[in-house]
Each structure stands twice: as structure tokens, then as C-alpha cells.
Design a protein around this motif. Structure first.
Motif, PDB file in Angstrom:
ATOM      1  N   UNK A 303      55.307 -11.351 112.219  1.00 36.00           N
ATOM      2  CA  UNK A 303      56.525 -11.876 112.826  1.00 36.00           C
ATOM      3  C   UNK A 303      57.128 -12.945 111.917  1.00 36.00           C
ATOM      4  N   UNK A 304      58.441 -13.124 112.041  1.00 31.20           N
ATOM      5  CA  UNK A 304      59.125 -14.168 111.311  1.00 31.20           C
ATOM      6  C   UNK A 304      60.368 -14.593 112.072  1.00 31.20           C
ATOM      7  N   UNK A 305      61.093 -15.553 111.525  1.00 26.84           N
ATOM      8  CA  UNK A 305      62.269 -16.048 112.218  1.00 26.84           C
ATOM      9  C   UNK A 305      63.344 -16.522 111.268  1.00 26.84           C
ATOM     10  N   UNK A 306      64.579 -16.527 111.793  1.00 25.78           N
ATOM     11  CA  UNK A 306      65.722 -17.057 111.056  1.00 25.78           C
ATOM     12  C   UNK A 306      66.692 -17.665 112.056  1.00 25.78           C
ATOM     13  N   UNK A 307      67.628 -18.459 111.562  1.00 31.52           N
ATOM     14  CA  UNK A 307      68.560 -19.131 112.455  1.00 31.52           C
ATOM     15  C   UNK A 307      69.551 -18.172 113.097  1.00 31.52           C
ATOM     16  N   UNK A 308      69.873 -17.083 112.412  1.00 31.92           N
ATOM     17  CA  UNK A 308      70.942 -16.205 112.877  1.00 31.92           C
ATOM     18  C   UNK A 308      70.519 -14.738 112.891  1.00 31.92           C
ATOM     19  N   UNK A 309      71.333 -13.933 113.578  1.00 35.11           N
ATOM     20  CA  UNK A 309      71.133 -12.478 113.574  1.00 35.11           C
ATOM     21  C   UNK A 309      71.292 -11.925 112.162  1.00 35.11           C
ATOM     22  N   UNK A 310      72.273 -12.439 111.437  1.00 34.35           N
ATOM     23  CA  UNK A 310      72.494 -11.975 110.071  1.00 34.35           C
ATOM     24  C   UNK A 310      71.276 -12.256 109.191  1.00 34.35           C
ATOM     25  N   UNK A 311      70.609 -13.392 109.488  1.00 29.93           N
ATOM     26  CA  UNK A 311      69.421 -13.745 108.728  1.00 29.93           C
ATOM     27  C   UNK A 311      68.288 -12.745 108.910  1.00 29.93           C
ATOM     28  N   UNK A 312      67.983 -12.391 110.151  1.00 31.97           N
ATOM     29  CA  UNK A 312      66.883 -11.438 110.372  1.00 31.97           C
ATOM     30  C   UNK A 312      67.274 -10.038 109.924  1.00 31.97           C
ATOM     31  N   UNK A 313      68.557  -9.702 110.008  1.00 31.09           N
ATOM     32  CA  UNK A 313      69.003  -8.416 109.469  1.00 31.09           C
ATOM     33  C   UNK A 313      68.776  -8.355 107.966  1.00 31.09           C
ATOM     34  N   UNK A 314      69.068  -9.469 107.295  1.00 30.52           N
ATOM     35  CA  UNK A 314      68.832  -9.525 105.858  1.00 30.52           C
ATOM     36  C   UNK A 314      67.357  -9.383 105.517  1.00 30.52           C
ATOM     37  N   UNK A 315      66.501 -10.070 106.270  1.00 34.41           N
ATOM     38  CA  UNK A 315      65.069  -9.960 106.041  1.00 34.41           C
ATOM     39  C   UNK A 315      64.575  -8.543 106.298  1.00 34.41           C
TER      40      UNK A 315
END
Length: 323
Positions: A303-315
Motif C-alpha cells: 500500500x502507499x499514499x499520495x495527496x491527490x487522485x492524480x498522484x496515485x494515478x501516476x504511481x
């Protein structure tokens, strides 16, 4: 008033639940419960459960103790029915429809009917028929005395207590098993099933997120693991088209990326997040991946995390193509 007859003496979870279920049907709502082994009273009963030595649904006779009794819920199962399973098999759809205010013929009713047997009723059948959950040569590390069968057994008088209040104690068992059944049905109908619908939609839409269908995006958190694996099995999705990552917002409004496990309860992922990212956080992770707003990747890569939807889409797009 119709009469439900079951056996007197020590009571068990299966006939307790069976009696409760019958009182949720149209025909036997509000029925009196009589506990006896008197053949004359049994013969006059409107319906008989767990006593009498007869299984005949046309005559509403539902005993399972006969030597020749081999009835199971369906060919899928090899555990013989207890009185709970018998009553559920014949009346369960109507009971579920009455609890959830649905039609008996609704596809949702059938889905919950099958799910409740597997997740709830089957245990009553297994315990009452002495079917162990695992091979007897395996010694359990602890004893669980909190199962519903154990709690019903505890409602019986101790060996050194008077037994003149057995019927009152039995009614407590009826209420306890029944209320847990109703809670389970309501949960499945009002929480589990809506979650399944959301997961089903996400699964169908995944090729719009990733050309290979490797990423599912949910706009809200929903329990997804069990639903995803069941839907994949039902839809015969080939391995190459099964999703690898699920994206969703957490309770704080930030976003998570989670690797799909190989099985709902497994700690092993189909494709864990890339090893170089694991244990890295914040700016260091953003610099490593080139994705702004990263928060963390767990040390195991599940699992991981990012501040935004765009961030997790990029990951997710990077992780899918990572070799």
C-alpha cells in the motif's frame, strides 16, 4: 394461532434459530413454540422442527436425525443439514425478502440467500452434525468458547442447577440466534451488496483508467477485496486482465494505492509496489518517482499514499510498467 413444535430438554443453536426463522415467515408469524417429545402433541402440530423422526416438507415435518437423512443445502456442500439448515432451505428466501422488504424473486434476494447460507447457516449445520472445521490431527492453539453454538449451550442450566425454567431459557436462545441472523441479513443487504455494486462498476470501468485493465479507481472508499475476487471468478476474467492496483480516497481526503492481494485474506500481492519505493516517504518519494505529492510506500509494498487522485494515478501507471 399456528403451533411450532420442537423437542424438550437440552436445547441447541440449530432449533433455536429454526424457530426464530419460522416466526419471520408469513404462515408462521406469531406462532406459539411448544417443546415436547410427546408423539400425540407432535402429530397435531402445524410444523415440527428437530424432533419426530420425519422429514417431509409437504407435511411441514423437519427432523434431520433419521439414519437415512442425507439432505444438504445443494450439491456444492457435503455437510448435512441441521434443523436450522432445513428450515432455511425451505423458507429462507421468504424470510430474507420479509426482512429487507424485497421480492422473493428478486436476483438480490437469491444472492443474499446463498451468501447467508455459506457465511452463517452452514456453521449451525456443521456444529450440530459434528463436522470439524479442520483435520482432527491438527491440535488447535486455543479454544474458542464464544461461538454462537457455545453461547446457546451456555444458556442451558448447569448440571447442578434446577431445570424448571428451560422453556424460558430456550426463548432467550431463540432471540439471540435470531437477532444475529437478522443483523447479518441487514448487513449483507444494506452494506455488503451496495459495496459489491460499486466494485462491479469499477471492475467494468477499469479499461478506461488503464488500457490493460490493471487499475481500478473508486471515488469513495468501499470494502473491495472479497467482492473483487468473487466477481473475477464469476466473470471468468483471465489472469492477464485482472487488476493489479486499487485506488481510493481515505478518511482524511488523501488517496491510497493498494496492491491487489492474490487472495482476499492473503498478504502476498499480485504485483507489489516497486521495491525501490518501499519505505520511502514524502519529498524523497516524489523525487524518486517523479510524482508530486507522494506520502509513503509501505515497507512491504502492499500500500502507499499520495495527496491527490492524480498522484496515485501516476504511481499506479509507473507501477504497472515497472519491471
Amino acid at each position: 394461532m399456528p403451533t411450532i413444535v420442537t423437542h424438550s430438554g437440552t436445547f441447541h443453536a440449530d432449533e433455536s434459530l429454526a424457530c426464530y426463522l419460522l416466526r419471520l415467515t408469513d404462515e408462521f408469524a406469531g406462532s406459539e413454540i411448544v417443546r415436547t417429545r410427546d408423539p400425540d402433541i407432535i402429530a397435531k402440530a402445524d410444523i415440527v422442527v428437530d424432533v419426530g423422526g420425519v422429514y417431509d416438507a409437504q407435511r411441514h415435518r423437519y427432523d434431520h436425525h433419521q439414519r437415512e437423512f442425507k439432505e444438504t443445502f445443494s450439491p456444492k456442500y457435503d455437510v448435512k443439514l441441521s434443523s436450522a439448515g432445513l428450515i432455511y432451505k425451505h423458507f429462507g428466501r421468504q424470510v430474507i425478502a420479509n426482512i429487507l422488504k424485497w421480492s422473493e424473486k428478486d436476483e438480490k434476494t437469491e444472492l443474499i440467500f446463498l451468501k447467508i447460507y455459506n457465511d452463517f447457516i452452514l456453521a449451525f449445520d456443521g456444529v450440530d452434525n459434528g463436522v470439524t472445521q479442520y483435520p482432527t490431527e491438527i491440535k488447535p492453539k486455543y479454544r474458542d468458547s464464544t461461538s454462537i453454538a457455545s453461547r446457546v449451550a451456555d444458556l442451558n442450566p448447569w448440571w447442578n442447577q434446577p431445570s424448571d425454567d428451560l422453556d424460558e431459557r430456550f426463548l432467550k436462545a431463540v432471540e439471540m440466534t435470531g437477532s444475529e441472523f437478522v443483523n447479518k441479513v441487514r448487513y449483507l443487504g444494506q452494506s455488503w451488496l451496495p459495496a459489491r455494486s460499486i466494485v462491479e462498476e469499477g471492475l467494468a470501468y477499469r479499461f478506461n483508467i488503464d488500457p490493460n485493465g490493471s487499475v481500478i479507481l473508486f471515488e469513495q472508499f468501499v470494502p473491495w477485496k472479497q467482492h473483487l475476487h468473487l466477481l473475477e471468478e464469476e466473470q471468468n476474467i483471465p489472469e492477464a486482465q485482472k487488476p493489479l492496483y486499487v485506488l481510493y480516497p481515505d478518511e482524511s481526503g488523501k488517496w491510497r494505492i493498494q496492491a491487489v492481494p492474490k487472495a482476499p485474506d492473503s498478504f502476498e500481492s499480485r504485483k507489489a509496489l516497486p521495491e525501490p519505493w518501499r519505505g520511502v516517504r514524502d519529498n524523497a518519494l516524489s523525487e524518486l518517482t517523479g510524482v508530486p505529492g507522494c506520502i509513503f510506500i509501505h515497507a512491504s509494498g502492499f500500500i502507499g499514499g499520495a495527496l491527490t487522485k492524480e498522484g496515485v494515478l501516476g504511481l499506479a501507471r509507473l507501477a504497472v510498467n515497472f519491471k
